[in-house]
Design a protein around this motif. Sequence first.
Motif, PDB file in Angstrom:
ATOM      1  N   LEU A 217      32.271 -52.712  54.107  1.00 60.97           N
ATOM      2  CA  LEU A 217      33.167 -51.717  53.532  1.00 60.97           C
ATOM      3  C   LEU A 217      32.384 -50.440  53.270  1.00 60.97           C
ATOM      4  O   LEU A 217      31.192 -50.476  52.959  1.00 60.97           O
ATOM      5  CB  LEU A 217      33.761 -52.222  52.214  1.00 60.97           C
ATOM      6  N   GLU A 219      32.911 -46.798  51.074  1.00 61.55           N
ATOM      7  CA  GLU A 219      33.685 -46.021  50.096  1.00 61.55           C
ATOM      8  C   GLU A 219      32.857 -44.780  49.803  1.00 61.55           C
ATOM      9  O   GLU A 219      31.971 -44.796  48.940  1.00 61.55           O
ATOM     10  CB  GLU A 219      33.888 -46.855  48.821  1.00 61.55           C
ATOM     11  N   SER A 227      35.886 -52.172  46.690  1.00 61.13           N
ATOM     12  CA  SER A 227      36.895 -51.510  47.523  1.00 61.13           C
ATOM     13  C   SER A 227      36.185 -50.766  48.649  1.00 61.13           C
ATOM     14  O   SER A 227      34.974 -50.585  48.609  1.00 61.13           O
ATOM     15  CB  SER A 227      37.740 -50.538  46.694  1.00 61.13           C
ATOM     16  N   THR A 229      36.674 -49.085  53.047  1.00 62.38           N
ATOM     17  CA  THR A 229      37.271 -49.185  54.378  1.00 62.38           C
ATOM     18  C   THR A 229      36.334 -49.950  55.300  1.00 62.38           C
ATOM     19  O   THR A 229      35.146 -49.588  55.417  1.00 62.38           O
ATOM     20  CB  THR A 229      37.490 -47.762  54.936  1.00 62.38           C
ATOM     21  N   THR A 231      34.120 -50.756  58.154  1.00 60.56           N
ATOM     22  CA  THR A 231      33.459 -49.798  59.044  1.00 60.56           C
ATOM     23  C   THR A 231      32.265 -50.489  59.699  1.00 60.56           C
ATOM     24  O   THR A 231      31.608 -51.306  59.067  1.00 60.56           O
ATOM     25  CB  THR A 231      32.962 -48.585  58.213  1.00 60.56           C
ATOM     26  N   SER A 237      36.129 -48.086  62.693  1.00 61.18           N
ATOM     27  CA  SER A 237      36.583 -48.037  61.306  1.00 61.18           C
ATOM     28  C   SER A 237      38.077 -48.273  61.306  1.00 61.18           C
ATOM     29  O   SER A 237      38.785 -47.724  62.156  1.00 61.18           O
ATOM     30  CB  SER A 237      36.237 -46.678  60.691  1.00 61.18           C
ATOM     31  N   PRO A 239      41.688 -49.358  58.638  1.00 64.39           N
ATOM     32  CA  PRO A 239      42.158 -49.679  57.286  1.00 64.39           C
ATOM     33  C   PRO A 239      42.216 -51.197  57.075  1.00 64.39           C
ATOM     34  O   PRO A 239      42.380 -51.954  58.034  1.00 64.39           O
ATOM     35  CB  PRO A 239      43.559 -49.062  57.231  1.00 64.39           C
ATOM     36  N   VAL A 240      42.086 -51.625  55.827  1.00 63.22           N
ATOM     37  CA  VAL A 240      42.072 -53.064  55.517  1.00 63.22           C
ATOM     38  C   VAL A 240      43.313 -53.751  56.083  1.00 63.22           C
ATOM     39  O   VAL A 240      43.264 -54.880  56.544  1.00 63.22           O
ATOM     40  CB  VAL A 240      41.961 -53.288  53.994  1.00 63.22           C
ATOM     41  N   TYR A 357      37.964 -60.953  52.928  1.00 64.28           N
ATOM     42  CA  TYR A 357      39.301 -60.420  53.166  1.00 64.28           C
ATOM     43  C   TYR A 357      40.371 -61.429  52.732  1.00 64.28           C
ATOM     44  O   TYR A 357      40.259 -62.626  53.020  1.00 64.28           O
ATOM     45  CB  TYR A 357      39.455 -60.121  54.655  1.00 64.28           C
TER      46      TYR A 357
END
Lengths: 434, 152
Positions: A217, A219, A227, A229, A231, A237, A239-240, A357
């Motif tokens: 992730l 941020e 939290s 994204t 990548t 990259s 979105p979740v 996830y």
Amino acid sequence: VTHHSDRLLHVASLARVEGEGAMLVRVDGDRVTEVQLNIYEAPRFFEALLRGRAYTEPPDITSRICGICPVAYQTSACRAIENALGVTVDGPLADLRRLLYCAEWVESHTMHIYLLHAPDFLGCPDVVTMARDHRSMVERGLAIKKTGNDLIALLAGRPIHPVNVQIGGFYSAPTPESLREMLPRLRQARADALSTVEWVAGFDFPEFEQDHELLALVEPGTYAIESGTPTTDRGLSFPVRDFDRHVIEGQVPHSTALHGRLAGRGRYLTGPLARYTLNHQWLSPLAAEAARNAGLGERCDNPFRSIVVRAVEVLYALDEAVRLIEAYQPPPAPVAPVTPRAGTGYGATEAPRGLLYHRYELGADGTVVSARIVPPTAQNQAAIEEDLCRFVTPRLDLSDERLTYECEQMIRGYDPCISCSTHFLDLRIERGAG
Amino acid sequence: MSDAVLIGVGNPYRSDDGVGTTVARLLRERGVPQLRIVESFGEASELIDLWGGARLAVVVAAVRAHPARPGRVRRIAVPDPGPAGARAASTHGVDLGAAVALARALDRLPERLVLYAVEVAGVGYGQRLSPAVAAASVRVAAAAEVELARPR
């Protein structure tokens, strides 16, 4: 140097890993023909047993997947369900969530560094031998770990399988006074964590570099924990909510855990190496300086050096914990308003071992219709097998005993949590006639 | 620090591995005075914290034996390390035996440490003890109560 034309290496139990599994290495002459990370821990069917439960239940149910990283499961579950319900958790509640997660990084990483991984570098078969020869080191590790555990207990009721987390925040928020009472211990632990980085940086690391795509992730502005994204270091990259499209899980005959692959790209690696490579620029000044002094550069590709990355992350987590507590103002309410509704939600956080996830589909009354959980070790299985193959091939002239030991050491570098991914690890090397 | 502590080790969701926590519950129900009763998954550093400084610690845990005689109880008084290779049925990287050895290396053993090791029939998923281990839990609770009531 040994040259065997037909031999079998068998380690009945690979020590110092979490869970039950086995490793098979088959060698034919001078060629490694097969490497399998066998996870034979019984499937646990968490995704199935979540169906039909209330939307309020997954944080506590999924926290039972792991006794080492329950906060990771709780947080990914919360974020996914909050995403489905349109709930925003921000301000002091978000800070408390990050603080709780920092505490888990401290206890989980410190256990791995001191109790499971460091003995490999000190020529000790286990932490007990290490305690005899390096007593002050072990005492320091236990003290750091206890500080992490006690912070989890303060925030969430108890150190293992915490009970104070709910969708939208917490059942009760701590007082600033109760948190600030922890500050002297946290500052001491931070000083000890800095010493830990300096200590592990001096270990001897075998020469080896992985070449997997790294997924973590991101941020921007902060070292991603709770939290971010998804990548990769090779330009991907997404979105979740697109995780299911990009990460394809498949069954393999030798494992009860699914193998994760990036669609159209192949195996990949998540965890401390990926996290550091993609996030190091957002370490706190103290942690960044410690990383530089420890010889870490823009990225880290040697899985044996993951112990240094973990030590830097413990330092960062403690630095961050001090910062969050010093700035803490109690939230107006311990939980954001939550109303059930139909929808699908996606959540990802950085568990100590890597990206975790969760996805939940909810009915109109908030009942869980379906759930998907992708733990870090399942994602890393294919990469670990590939690394074992590449690691063993140029070392076939080593004795069976030495080669087995180095393979075990490499596996421990990935800190596989087999309990999470589906539990005793056996290592077997078979050498055929060639 | 309390004088005596009973530590029930195990996972109540892994059938006979829950014998330690069952004994803890039985003693709690009997209301033994002056006794700290705790449950633990058996993580080494936690055990060392729980028994450190105590006069007497009684630990109850499940063990797998080969060949197995489910319900057989072994009482092991530390410093006797027990049979070579004896390991508690821990699914974690550092088991109960290592916790004792680690505590000894760090001078953090209680004055007296007594382990009741109960041989299990199985540690599969489920919250029920097998009949032989359930019967053993009652015997161990009674024995531990006597042990903990002994004058120093």
